[in-house]
Design an enzyme around this catalytic site. Structure first.
Site, PDB file in Angstrom:
ATOM      1  N   ASP A 100      17.259  -6.635  -6.540  1.00 38.92           N
ATOM      2  CA  ASP A 100      16.869  -6.020  -5.563  1.00 38.92           C
ATOM      3  C   ASP A 100      17.582  -4.872  -5.014  1.00 38.92           C
ATOM      4  O   ASP A 100      17.016  -3.671  -4.895  1.00 38.92           O
ATOM      5  CB  ASP A 100      16.582  -7.112  -4.192  1.00 38.92           C
ATOM      6  CG  ASP A 100      15.582  -6.157  -3.157  1.00 38.92           C
ATOM      7  OD1 ASP A 100      14.799  -5.628  -3.383  1.00 38.92           O
ATOM      8  OD2 ASP A 100      16.125  -6.256  -1.933  1.00 38.92           O
ATOM      9  N   HIS A 117      20.021   0.444  -6.692  1.00 38.00           N
ATOM     10  CA  HIS A 117      20.691   1.444  -5.688  1.00 38.00           C
ATOM     11  C   HIS A 117      22.067   1.515  -5.914  1.00 38.00           C
ATOM     12  O   HIS A 117      22.640   2.645  -5.982  1.00 38.00           O
ATOM     13  CB  HIS A 117      20.344   1.013  -4.290  1.00 38.00           C
ATOM     14  CG  HIS A 117      18.735   0.700  -4.031  1.00 38.00           C
ATOM     15  ND1 HIS A 117      17.847   1.335  -4.871  1.00 38.00           N
ATOM     16  CD2 HIS A 117      18.125  -0.144  -3.205  1.00 38.00           C
ATOM     17  CE1 HIS A 117      16.781   1.052  -4.358  1.00 38.00           C
ATOM     18  NE2 HIS A 117      16.872   0.111  -3.376  1.00 38.00           N
ATOM     19  N   ASP A 152     -10.792  -3.677  -8.765  1.00 35.17           N
ATOM     20  CA  ASP A 152      -9.746  -4.518  -9.296  1.00 35.17           C
ATOM     21  C   ASP A 152      -9.036  -4.169 -10.189  1.00 35.17           C
ATOM     22  O   ASP A 152      -9.199  -4.203 -11.621  1.00 35.17           O
ATOM     23  CB  ASP A 152     -10.657  -5.940  -9.770  1.00 35.17           C
ATOM     24  CG  ASP A 152     -10.084  -7.159 -10.228  1.00 35.17           C
ATOM     25  OD1 ASP A 152      -8.918  -7.276 -10.132  1.00 35.17           O
ATOM     26  OD2 ASP A 152     -10.585  -8.126 -10.506  1.00 35.17           O
TER      27      ASP A 152
HETATM   28  C1  BG6 Z   1      14.548  -1.834  -1.092  1.00 37.83           C
HETATM   29  C2  BG6 Z   1      14.753  -3.031  -1.130  1.00 37.83           C
HETATM   30  O1  BG6 Z   1      14.657  -1.135  -2.440  1.00 37.83           O
HETATM   31  O2  BG6 Z   1      15.759  -1.222  -0.345  1.00 37.83           O
HETATM   32  C3  BG6 Z   1      14.929  -3.797   0.173  1.00 37.83           C
HETATM   33  O3  BG6 Z   1      13.833  -3.646  -1.740  1.00 37.83           O
HETATM   34  C4  BG6 Z   1      16.085  -2.907   0.949  1.00 37.83           C
HETATM   35  O4  BG6 Z   1      15.202  -5.148   0.261  1.00 37.83           O
HETATM   36  C5  BG6 Z   1      15.729  -1.577   0.836  1.00 37.83           C
HETATM   37  O5  BG6 Z   1      15.918  -3.412   2.400  1.00 37.83           O
HETATM   38  C6  BG6 Z   1      16.944  -0.686   1.541  1.00 37.83           C
HETATM   39  O6  BG6 Z   1      16.686   0.455   1.430  1.00 37.83           O
HETATM   40  P1  BG6 Z   1      17.160   1.666   2.605  1.00 37.83           P
HETATM   41  O7  BG6 Z   1      16.586   3.042   2.385  1.00 37.83           O
HETATM   42  O8  BG6 Z   1      16.516   1.072   4.053  1.00 37.83           O
HETATM   43  O9  BG6 Z   1      18.623   1.492   2.564  1.00 37.83           O
END
Ligand code: BG6
Length: 523
Positions: A260, A265, A106
């Site tokens: 997200d 990214h 846990d």
């Molecule tokens: C993730 C997100 O970090 O990246 C997702 O949480 C998204 O929502 C994904 O779908 C996209 O990553 P990739 O590598 O598929 O472009």
């Protein structure tokens, strides 16, 4: 026009030779999707390629009761189809699976940790690996701190002078705004040193993303062109055709496209394309240069947030020929959710190199295709000397030279393309656009490694170059948080867009107002 590319197989140079890394990998949150779809397949592929020592144990940890055998069987089912070879033979699997263990814990409560420590040590003794551990936090973020605190209390975090080694990987989201990210970093720093912390952004592990730096700083011809004198604007797109994956509704509705994907990214892609060359190719210098870009970010238009950031939310439509429901009809999404599934923005990188050059960023779900790319559009030649009459049916128009474009396609159809104008053969000076392209599939015979493979190996090697340093992450939150606050305070309702379209109309207007338009990336 295609660059002359002879297919290349991996070089057998010393630096490419597998170097087996021997450390225990302990995965917290082992019953989750990430472990099954990404982490285990990546570890399996690393092991198949000789990058993992034969004895190094992989220990899955989660709350449910499970035996080693049942964990192995589950993982076998799960990784088939996700590893590089596609399917895995029983024989190959059983060699790998003998190092796979499962321990119930846990994670949130401290009670089980002393026992857990003994169990881990017993496995390590049996496997002949000691004092080198990687803990992978693939849990929900609210467990990050309790888990580290309990590991500390039971003596699993080695002191500064100890010869034992511990590295901890944190999945995103790392905080949900500037204050929470700073708080989390501050709390973790009481227990871990910065060099023990690996904040993952899987985009940085993608082969094509790493190639941006090599392309820019390993060649001399393009770099002098990447600045405000030559570049008209830059577009960065991370689009997805999928909506919410099963079971993700709760997480996503709390995050939205900004937290997200854009905050991490997309901003990382922007850093790599905009940063100055580092003095040395090492983690510190790279992080320093990326940080400078993040600090230079500025709104693309004057006025409030709504003038330069456009949130959208998908409504029902058709994607890839399939009917798609609206975001509000997805599982576990409240009917009045104001979460954005799309965001477009215009930003400036207010520094000497890029002053005045707009960077248009967009990301979203339920767009026409899954494409990630960076497109740099150069300025038009100063004089339009050539033109051509082009007709479509009865409609004819005089067209001039098209601006040169340099496009980094991150995925799919990974490539780098440069477009320019040539003379159409004939007795007149007529313009014809062509493309010079480098395509991974044509040039290299081996499959591109998965992002998680590279990143896991880097953690084992102790190389944090492709991870986010805390000040970098905070600078990204520093830029994004006022936008989130603005939406919150104004109860902004994202503009609906049809599933299968390229986002809301206001996102098009953002560029139309500047006499520009979004690219329609073709796959
Ligand atoms: C993730 C997100 O970090 O990246 C997702 O949480 C998204 O929502 C994904 O779908 C996209 O990553 P990739 O590598 O598929 O472009």
């Amino acid at each position: 026009m295609t660059a002359q590319n002879t297919p290349v197989t991996p070089a057998a140079s010393a630096s490419d030779a597998p170097h087996a890394e021997s450390a225990s990998v302990i995965i917290f949150g082992a019953s989750g999707d990430l472990t099954a779809r990404k982490l285990l397949p990546a570890l399996f592929d690393l092991w198949s390629d000789g990058y993992l020592a034969d004895n190094a144990p992989i220990i899955g940890v989660a709350r449910r009761e499970k035996s080693d055998e049942s964990f192995r069987a589950e993982m076998y089912e799960a990784i088939n189809g996700h590893v590089r070879a596609g399917a895995v033979s029983h024989e190959h699997w059983s060699q790998f699976a003998s190092r796979l263990f499962y321990r119930q814990l846990d994670i949130a409560s401290g009670d089980g940790y002393p026992d857990f420590k003994k169990q881990v040590e017993a496995i390590e003794d049996q496997q002949g690996v000691s004092h080198r551990r990687v803990v992978y936090m693939a849990t929900s973020p609210d467990l990050f701190l309790p888990a580290i605190e309990h590991l500390g209390l039971c003596g699993m975090i080695p002191g500064r002078d100890s010869s034992h080694q511990l590295r901890v990987v944190f999945e995103k989201p790392f905080g949900r705004d500037l204050t929470s990210a700073q708080e989390l970093s501050g709390n973790l720093r009481r227990l871990l040193r910065e060099e023990q912390i690996y904040r993952i952004d899987h985009y940085l592990g993608k082969e094509t993303v790493q190639n941006i730096l090599l392309f820019r700083f390993g060649n001399s011809i393009f770099e002098p062109l990447l600045n405000r004198n030559q570049v008209d604007h830059v577009q960065i797109t991370v689009s997805e055709s999928q909506g919410l994956e099963r079971g993700r509704g709760g997480y996503y509705d709390n995050s939205g496209a900004m937290r997200d994907v854009l905050q991490n990214h997309v901003l990382q892609l922007l850093c790599l394309i905009a940063m100055e060359p580092p003095a040395l190719f090492n983690a510190r210098d790279l992080h320093d240069e990326k940080l400078k870009v993040l600090k230079a970010l500025a709104p693309g238009n004057k006025g409030d947030v709504s003038k330069w950031v456009i949130p959208g939310q998908y409504s029902a439509g058709v994607v890839d020929g399939q009917a798609a429901v609206s975001y509000l009809s997805e599982e576990r999404i409240p009917a009045d959710s104001r979460t954005e599934t799309f965001v477009a923005m215009k930003v400036l990188v207010d520094n000497w190199r890029w002053a005045g050059v707009p960077f248009y960023l967009r990301t979203g779900k339920r767009l026409p295709s899954r494409v990630s790319e960076i497109a740099i559009q150069f300025k038009q030649p100063p004089l339009n000397l050539f033109s051509t009459v082009e007709c479509e049916g009865d409609m004819c128009a005089l067209v001039g030279a098209r601006p040169n474009k340099l496009v980094f396609r991150i995925q799919p159809s990974e490539s780098i393309k440069l477009s320019f104008s040539t003379k159409r053969p004939g007795m007149q000076y007529q313009i014809h656009p062509v493309t010079m392209d480098f395509n991974y599939k044509e040039t290299f015979t081996q499959a591109l490694p998965e992002a998680y493979e590279r990143l896991l190996l880097d953690v084992l090697r102790g190389d944090s170059t492709l991870f986010m340093r805390s000040d970098e992450l905070e600078a990204a939150w520093h830029f994004v948080t006022p936008i989130l606050d603005y939406w919150d305070q104004n109860k902004t309702i994202p503009e609906p867009y049809r599933s299968g379209s390229w986002g809301p109309r206001a996102a098009d207007d953002l560029l139309l107002n500047d006499d520009r338009s979004w690219r329609s990336p073709t796959v």
